[in-house]
Structures are given as structure tokens and as C-alpha cells.
Design a protein around this motif. Structure first.
Motif, mmCIF file in Angstrom:
data_model
loop_
_atom_site.group_PDB
_atom_site.id
_atom_site.type_symbol
_atom_site.label_atom_id
_atom_site.label_comp_id
_atom_site.label_asym_id
_atom_site.label_seq_id
_atom_site.Cartn_x
_atom_site.Cartn_y
_atom_site.Cartn_z
ATOM 1 N N PHE A 91 -2.461 -19.478 10.317
ATOM 2 C CA PHE A 91 -1.330 -19.099 9.820
ATOM 3 C C PHE A 91 -0.645 -18.233 10.859
ATOM 4 O O PHE A 91 0.784 -18.450 11.121
ATOM 5 C CB PHE A 91 -1.454 -18.105 8.400
ATOM 6 N N LEU A 92 -0.941 -17.338 11.352
ATOM 7 C CA LEU A 92 -0.298 -16.248 12.479
ATOM 8 C C LEU A 92 0.267 -17.106 13.707
ATOM 9 O O LEU A 92 1.301 -16.951 13.833
ATOM 10 C CB LEU A 92 -1.370 -15.288 12.908
ATOM 11 N N LYS A 93 -0.713 -17.930 14.139
ATOM 12 C CA LYS A 93 -0.007 -18.878 15.217
ATOM 13 C C LYS A 93 1.072 -19.776 14.837
ATOM 14 O O LYS A 93 2.406 -19.841 15.535
ATOM 15 C CB LYS A 93 -1.247 -19.722 15.679
ATOM 16 N N SER A 94 0.858 -20.246 13.623
ATOM 17 C CA SER A 94 2.022 -21.145 13.216
ATOM 18 C C SER A 94 3.281 -20.400 12.897
ATOM 19 O O SER A 94 4.210 -20.934 13.102
ATOM 20 C CB SER A 94 1.432 -21.870 11.592
ATOM 21 N N CYS A 95 3.306 -19.366 12.389
ATOM 22 C CA CYS A 95 4.464 -18.319 12.185
ATOM 23 C C CYS A 95 5.333 -18.182 13.550
ATOM 24 O O CYS A 95 6.364 -18.212 13.627
ATOM 25 C CB CYS A 95 4.144 -17.140 11.642
ATOM 26 N N ILE A 96 4.419 -17.971 14.535
ATOM 27 C CA ILE A 96 4.834 -17.285 15.782
ATOM 28 C C ILE A 96 5.456 -19.025 16.446
ATOM 29 O O ILE A 96 6.848 -18.719 16.974
ATOM 30 C CB ILE A 96 3.571 -17.052 16.736
ATOM 31 N N GLN A 97 5.032 -19.975 16.299
ATOM 32 C CA GLN A 97 5.374 -21.124 16.780
ATOM 33 C C GLN A 97 6.779 -21.748 16.188
ATOM 34 O O GLN A 97 7.288 -22.169 16.762
ATOM 35 C CB GLN A 97 4.270 -22.404 16.707
ATOM 36 N N LYS A 98 6.812 -21.436 14.839
ATOM 37 C CA LYS A 98 8.178 -21.409 13.956
ATOM 38 C C LYS A 98 9.246 -20.782 14.754
ATOM 39 O O LYS A 98 10.234 -21.232 14.775
ATOM 40 C CB LYS A 98 8.126 -21.338 12.532
ATOM 41 N N THR A 99 8.933 -19.538 15.032
ATOM 42 C CA THR A 99 10.026 -18.724 15.486
ATOM 43 C C THR A 99 10.517 -19.225 16.730
ATOM 44 O O THR A 99 11.475 -19.313 17.212
ATOM 45 C CB THR A 99 9.513 -17.093 15.606
ATOM 46 N N GLU A 100 9.357 -19.669 17.685
ATOM 47 C CA GLU A 100 9.753 -20.236 19.082
ATOM 48 C C GLU A 100 10.650 -21.261 19.059
ATOM 49 O O GLU A 100 11.642 -21.487 19.714
ATOM 50 C CB GLU A 100 8.349 -20.312 19.731
ATOM 51 N N THR A 101 10.002 -21.947 18.022
ATOM 52 C CA THR A 101 10.992 -23.233 17.864
ATOM 53 C C THR A 101 12.494 -23.198 17.560
ATOM 54 O O THR A 101 13.431 -23.516 18.269
ATOM 55 C CB THR A 101 10.269 -24.190 16.864
ATOM 56 N N LYS A 114 11.853 -10.725 20.136
ATOM 57 C CA LYS A 114 12.529 -11.351 19.001
ATOM 58 C C LYS A 114 11.518 -12.076 18.210
ATOM 59 O O LYS A 114 11.890 -12.341 17.151
ATOM 60 C CB LYS A 114 13.024 -12.637 20.003
ATOM 61 N N ILE A 115 10.169 -12.253 18.742
ATOM 62 C CA ILE A 115 9.093 -12.842 17.694
ATOM 63 C C ILE A 115 8.792 -11.892 16.760
ATOM 64 O O ILE A 115 8.876 -12.158 15.724
ATOM 65 C CB ILE A 115 8.217 -13.403 18.537
ATOM 66 N N ILE A 116 8.613 -10.570 17.426
ATOM 67 C CA ILE A 116 8.273 -9.564 16.420
ATOM 68 C C ILE A 116 9.048 -9.392 15.216
ATOM 69 O O ILE A 116 8.923 -9.351 14.315
ATOM 70 C CB ILE A 116 8.024 -8.426 17.154
ATOM 71 N N SER A 117 10.473 -9.299 15.744
ATOM 72 C CA SER A 117 11.546 -8.872 14.802
ATOM 73 C C SER A 117 11.737 -9.968 13.591
ATOM 74 O O SER A 117 12.334 -9.969 12.689
ATOM 75 C CB SER A 117 12.871 -8.637 15.186
ATOM 76 N N GLY A 122 4.695 -10.476 5.093
ATOM 77 C CA GLY A 122 3.497 -11.479 4.902
ATOM 78 C C GLY A 122 2.891 -11.589 6.110
ATOM 79 O O GLY A 122 1.565 -11.805 6.086
ATOM 80 N N PHE A 123 3.526 -11.849 7.188
ATOM 81 C CA PHE A 123 2.955 -12.027 8.582
ATOM 82 C C PHE A 123 1.996 -10.548 8.781
ATOM 83 O O PHE A 123 0.836 -10.779 9.125
ATOM 84 C CB PHE A 123 3.982 -12.151 9.653
ATOM 85 N N TRP A 124 2.683 -9.549 8.761
ATOM 86 C CA TRP A 124 1.943 -8.435 8.917
ATOM 87 C C TRP A 124 0.900 -8.159 7.948
ATOM 88 O O TRP A 124 -0.138 -7.488 8.356
ATOM 89 C CB TRP A 124 3.249 -7.013 9.066
ATOM 90 N N LEU A 125 1.292 -8.538 6.665
ATOM 91 C CA LEU A 125 0.223 -7.927 5.813
ATOM 92 C C LEU A 125 -1.075 -8.800 6.134
ATOM 93 O O LEU A 125 -2.220 -8.114 5.912
ATOM 94 C CB LEU A 125 0.739 -8.632 4.393
ATOM 95 N N ALA A 126 -0.809 -9.984 6.588
ATOM 96 C CA ALA A 126 -2.044 -10.894 6.842
ATOM 97 C C ALA A 126 -3.116 -10.267 7.721
ATOM 98 O O ALA A 126 -4.106 -10.589 7.720
ATOM 99 C CB ALA A 126 -1.617 -12.370 7.594
ATOM 100 N N PHE A 127 -2.571 -9.376 8.585
ATOM 101 C CA PHE A 127 -3.581 -8.747 9.368
ATOM 102 C C PHE A 127 -4.625 -7.824 8.688
ATOM 103 O O PHE A 127 -5.746 -7.533 9.287
ATOM 104 C CB PHE A 127 -2.993 -7.612 10.460
#
Length: 226
Positions: A91-101, A114-117, A122-127
Motif C-alpha cells: 500500500f505505502l509503496k503504491s501510494c508513492i508511485q501514484k504520486t510520482e506518476t 511534493k510526495i509527502i504533501s 489514510g497513508f499516514w494512518l497506515a503506519f
């Protein structure tokens, strides 16, 4: 709003909740509907700024843990690809890759900031889910430096999840002034309490900032007079 416009653009089941709660008094129902919107509006500054504080606090914590200001990029090939995350579809990796794309398509340079913002609540909750939490050796709990000793990963996760779900209700214009068929703002008050508790646990000095933009109690007081 004219009756024909309300019936055209707002579903009857949605508005009927307000009629039921006001004994089918159309004037009271209209006031309650509008007051619910204003209560949701009052929550926006507190919810949005809490999300900013949460994500930046977690970023600070993980930057120190990995000794890497670009951990959110570099850990795609680190803990985020651990085999134990296969069942959660990385999940985490996929979210970051979507932002990069998305950034690449727009011709925007890819940076950690840019990626953090761009990441969701849900991304942060997942930690705070066990499978991610264990991989970063429980570091996320440390951002709540002032929490009571009785609070742990599971209780923190539960509170954050309640806040996220409430925020989603606010963003989707759902009623937040009911308990069943009754006018009741206890859920909203509970979320407000949880927000302030968690702000206090992160940094007590931040509480006064949130209070300067908080008009929630006044909106609740008005609702309870309708």
C-alpha cells in the motif's frame, strides 16, 4: 431554498432525516440542515491543520529514524517492499508511485516534499497498522511524546481512524448532528475531544493555535437550540 429546488437537487432520504428530527417542522428542518453545514465548516480548519501536524510530525520522526530526509522515496526499495506486505498490496509503496506518476505527467519535479504533501490521511494512518508499525520498529508512536502511558499503538490507531472517518463524513456533506433520529452532537464533541487530546500529546504548545480557529462549540450550541 425553494421546495422544488430542494427536491430536485437533494435526495429525499437525506432531507427526511432533518424533518424526522424536527417533528416534520419544515422551518426547523431547514435551520437544522443549514446549521449542520456550518458545523461541518467549523470542523474544516481543525481537521485540516491536524492532518498537516500529524503528517509532518511523522515525517520528522521517520526522517530521524532512517537518518534520511528522502526516506519516503528511498524506502520504496526498503521496508515498503518487505514480503510481509504482499497481502496489503504494498500500500505505502503504491501510494508513492501514484504520486510520482502524477507529478511526472504534469512535468513537476519529484521531491520528498511534493510526495509527502500529496499523501492522504489514510497513508499516514497506515503506519499505525501492525504490519507497517513493526517494520519501522514502532517509531510512529514516538511522535505522541506526551501521551498517557495507557495509550498504545492500537488505541492511537483507533482514535486516528475515528477522526479520519468523521473527516470523510464532513467532506461528503453527511449529517454530523444526529444520534439515530435525534438531534445530538455527541459524536462531533467526541471527535473534537480526540483531536485536542492528540494535539496535546504531540505538542501542548500547539493547542492555542488550534483554539484560535475553533468555532465548533458555538455551532453545536446553536444546533441544540433548534
Amino acid at each position: 431554498m425553494k421546495l422544488e429546488l430542494r427536491n430536485k437537487y437533494f435526495s429525499r432520504p437525506r432531507y427526511n432525516r432533518y424533518l424526522n428530527a424536527t417533528a416534520n417542522n419544515n422551518e426547523r428542518a431547514k435551520k437544522l440542515y443549514n446549521a449542520n453545514i456550518r458545523l461541518a465548516q467549523a470542523f474544516h480548519p481543525v481537521l485540516s491543520q491536524f492532518e498537516v501536524v500529524l503528517r509532518n510530525s511523522l515525517n520528522i520522526t521517520l526522517t530521524a529514524y532512517f537518518a534520511d530526509p528522502d526516506w519516503i522515496i528511498n524506502q520504496k526499495t526498503g521496508f515498503m517492499r518487505d514480503a510481509s506486505l504482499r497481502s496489503s498490496h504494498y500500500f505505502l509503496k503504491s501510494c508513492i508511485q501514484k504520486t510520482e506518476t502524477k507529478l511526472s505527467r504534469r512535468g513537476i519535479p519529484i521531491t520528498s516534499g511534493k510526495i509527502i504533501s500529496d499523501q492522504t490521511f489514510g497513508f499516514w494512518l497506515a503506519f499505525f497498522l501492525p504490519h507497517h508499525y513493526s517494520l519501522v520498529r514502532g517509531q510512529p508512536i514516538h511522535l505522541f511524546a506526551n501521551k498517557p502511558v495507557t495509550e498504545n499503538r492500537a488505541s492511537i490507531y483507533a482514535k486516528l481512524d475515528d477522526i479520519k472517518n468523521f473527516r470523510n463524513r464532513v467532506n461528503h456533506c453527511e449529517p454530523i448532528c444526529f444520534n439515530g433520529h435525534n438531534i445530538d452532537c455527541s459524536l462531533a464533541l467526541d471527535i473534537r475531544t480526540k483531536l485536542y487530546n492528540m494535539i496535546q500529546w504531540i505538542d501542548p504548545q500547539m493547542v492555542s493555535f488550534f483554539e484560535t480557529t475553533d468555532n465548533i462549540q458555538n455551532k453545536i450550541n446553536y444546533i441544540m437550540t433548534i
